[in-house]
Design an enzyme around this catalytic site. Structure first.
Site, PDB file in Angstrom:
ATOM      1  N   GLY B  50      37.441 -16.495 -42.118  1.00 37.11           N
ATOM      2  CA  GLY B  50      37.343 -17.105 -40.793  1.00 37.11           C
ATOM      3  C   GLY B  50      36.348 -16.405 -39.896  1.00 37.11           C
ATOM      4  CB  CYS B  51      34.779 -13.239 -39.794  1.00 41.57           C
ATOM      5  SG  CYS B  51      36.453 -12.687 -39.462  1.00 41.57           S
ATOM      6  CD  GLN B  52      28.335 -17.650 -37.684  1.00 39.63           C
ATOM      7  OE1 GLN B  52      27.458 -16.997 -37.145  1.00 39.63           O
ATOM      8  NE2 GLN B  52      28.680 -18.840 -37.263  1.00 39.63           N
ATOM      9  CB  SER B  53      29.987 -10.960 -39.209  1.00 39.72           C
ATOM     10  OG  SER B  53      31.068 -10.973 -38.302  1.00 39.72           O
TER      11      SER B  53
END
Lengths: 438, 139
Positions: B50-53
């Site tokens: 759920g994190c772009q990074s």
């Protein structure tokens, strides 16, 4: 007549008309760039007046979705205020008026894309829906000896449906590779085509890099081996006006929201012969001819592919959006955006450590970039605090990011309502981000 | 120090800054002090979705308290996870489960709490609490 079609601003029309006399030569185009009155055009877009994080919005995420002019917004309000009814089935006046508007929009779209027949235009919920409709239809036409070709530049929405189709049919998926500039390798494409190739799927313009693909060549070569071609036009339709008959393309798909229209509606163009060959995608109301528990016969085109109550308002104002863009003129839009692209590319390249991905000679107003040693997410976050909207991440094109061995990029994409001043704000924003994050 | 005390301390620190730039700069600085996860634990299964990074988190039970270590490939995200870990690390699992995270709002980072935000702060909080729930059962 219906008010809905009187909404293009007279001023924009006048400007477009004045300019249309000057477009026959290159110098005409140049003159036009100066004359395309961006400040007036910007007044059509209410959202461009708002502030984000206390700063004036600088909207540079047009490849994700374009902003909506008041002509389109007004048309939505007008539809629900004056014509709202279900279509194709009521004998009452409202239903007939709404049906007329919806079908008039279909004809408008047909003319815009120069399709031979209005029934070759299928309303969809968007590009992804159109692709899935065709992929699903081909499931009954393919077997395990068949081959499908996609390109390395595809959006996930143009990879996954074909992978699913291959899983169902046993067909093989082949990929046209790309070079470092972000261009597809046509000599390799030639070698991928065989007598077994049944379908070729390529985007007209890459969403991640902006590369304009040589689809004329791709279509011609595919037809030489008897394969059908679907072109994903989600990124091209905001910038150019595709002529489907001239392209001789078998299927062309796009979304309204990329070209000043609403979300949730799009169109699939298919050659009549192909659309007749493909089975229906979804069962339901509207798409039937006769129904009994023994056998149902399907409606003729286009209704065969339009099960259920569609997004009526969306379909109608898709036409309004096309009117709006045509009133400005695609040749003016392309010329102006090209100028913005050149200006932004030059300015961004002055920033040390900034690398642009996708440097094809033939590209649209999209700049994908990274700052050396800095994650694109961090850059996007700082830009957002400055009121600048860009996209960060893999842009639903993980294979491209894997090719460049990067987690993603920052992508700035420009529309005809953007200005050089906004690009200056972007450039100073990127410099600030670099300073804060280094 | 209790979780609430630590959070109040963080709120006080952030209140010293006048604008977003200073707050972000401080958050980035806090990221540099993040208790670093061992390379061996930087596995795909430790990535928070759920994190772009990318964000890796590892949790270990020491006596009856949980010690968190983490890392991220984006430095703002690293700052965010550092703030969370500072308030949750070396605490009893039960206290972590019960802790609220309203302080994020109070330090001017409210925008990161939106579920549409690509940094996955909500996912991070959920993951830290899931570790606490898992270790609680071992006590």
């Amino acid at each position: 007549m219906f008010k809905l079609f009187t909404c293009s601003s007279n001023r924009v029309k006048a400007v477009a008309r004045a300019l249309s006399y000057k477009t026959n030569s290159i110098s005409g185009v140049l003159q036009l760039q100066v004359m395309l009155n961006v400040n007036n055009i910007r007044k059509d877009f209410p959202i461009l007046n708002r502030k984000v994080n206390g700063k004036p919005l600088v909207y540079l995420d047009n490849a994700a979705t374009s902003q909506t002019p008041k002509q389109v917004i007004d048309a939505i309000v007008d539809y629900y205020s004056n014509y709202n009814a279900n279509i194709h089935r009521g004998v009452h006046t409202l239903s007939q008026e709404a049906t007329d508007l919806y079908e008039a929009s279909r004809i408008k779209i047909q003319k815009h894309f120069n399709a031979k027949h209005a029934h070759e235009i299928i309303f969809t919920s968007g590009t992804t829906h159109g692709i899935n409709l065709v992929a699903n239809g081909f499931a009954s036409l393919l077997n395990k000896n068949d081959e499908i070709i996609v390109s390395a530049l595809e959006h996930h929405s143009n990879i996954v449906p074909w992978q699913m189709l291959c899983e169902r049919t046993g067909a093989t998926l082949k990929v046209i590779p790309m070079n470092l500039e972000g261009e597809l390798l046509m000599d390799v494409y030639d070698t991928l085509l065989t007598a077994h190739t049944k379908l070729v799927f390529v985007n007209h313009i890459s969403n991640a890099l902006g590369t304009i693909n040589p689809i004329e060549y791709i279509i011609e070569k595919a037809h030489n081996v008897g394969a059908a071609v679907l072109i994903d036009g989600a990124q091209s339709c905001p910038h150019i006006k595709p002529n489907v008959q001239e392209l001789d393309v078998d299927f062309y798909v796009t979304s309204a929201h990329k070209m000043c229209g609403p979300t949730g509606v799009g169109m699939l163009y298919g050659k009549e012969a192909w659309l007749n060959k493909l089975p229906p995608y979804q069962g339901g109301g509207e798409m039937i001819d006769q129904v009994s528990f023994k056998k149902t016969t399907y409606a003729a085109l286009p209704h065969k592919f339009e099960a259920g109550t569609p997004d009526i308002a969306g379909g109608i104002v898709f036409g309004t959006a096309i009117d709006y863009m045509n009133s400005i003129g695609f040749e003016h839009i392309a010329a102006y955006e090209n100028e913005l692209l050149g200006y932004a590319t030059k300015a961004l390249q002055t920033i040390e450590g900034l690398k642009i991905y996708g440097t094809a000679s033939n590209k649209t107003s999209v700049i994908s970039f990274n700052l050396e040693g800095i994650h694109p997410y961090d850059v996007g976050t700082i830009l957002d605090k400055l009121g600048i909207a860009v996209r960060t991440g893999h842009h639903c094109t993980q294979p491209i990011m894997d090719f460049y061995k990067i987690p993603g990029t920052v992508r700035a994409s420009f529309a005809f309502y953007n200005t050089k001043e906004e690009i200056d704000i972007l450039v100073s924003g990127v410099k600030k981000a670099k300073m804060m994050l280094s | 120090m209790s979780i609430t005390d630590i959070q109040n301390e963080i709120i006080e620190e952030f209140s010293m800054f006048e604008d977003w730039e200073e707050r972000y700069q401080y958050m980035i600085d806090l990221g540099k002090d993040l208790p670093m996860i061992k390379e061996a634990y930087k596995t795909d299964s430790n990535i928070i979705k759920g994190c772009q990074s990318k964000v890796w988190v590892h949790a270990e039970l020491k006596d009856d308290k949980i010690e968190f270590t983490a890392d991220s490939d984006a430095i703002i995200t690293k700052g965010i996870i550092a703030i969370l870990i500072r308030s949750f690390s070396n605490q009893h699992p039960k206290d972590i489960i019960d802790a609220n995270t309203d302080f994020i709002d109070q330090i001017g980072l409210k925008e990161h709490l939106s579920p549409t935000r690509a940094n996955g702060l909500v996912s991070m909080i959920k993951q830290l609490k899931l570790y606490a729930i898992a270790y609680q059962t071992q006590l």
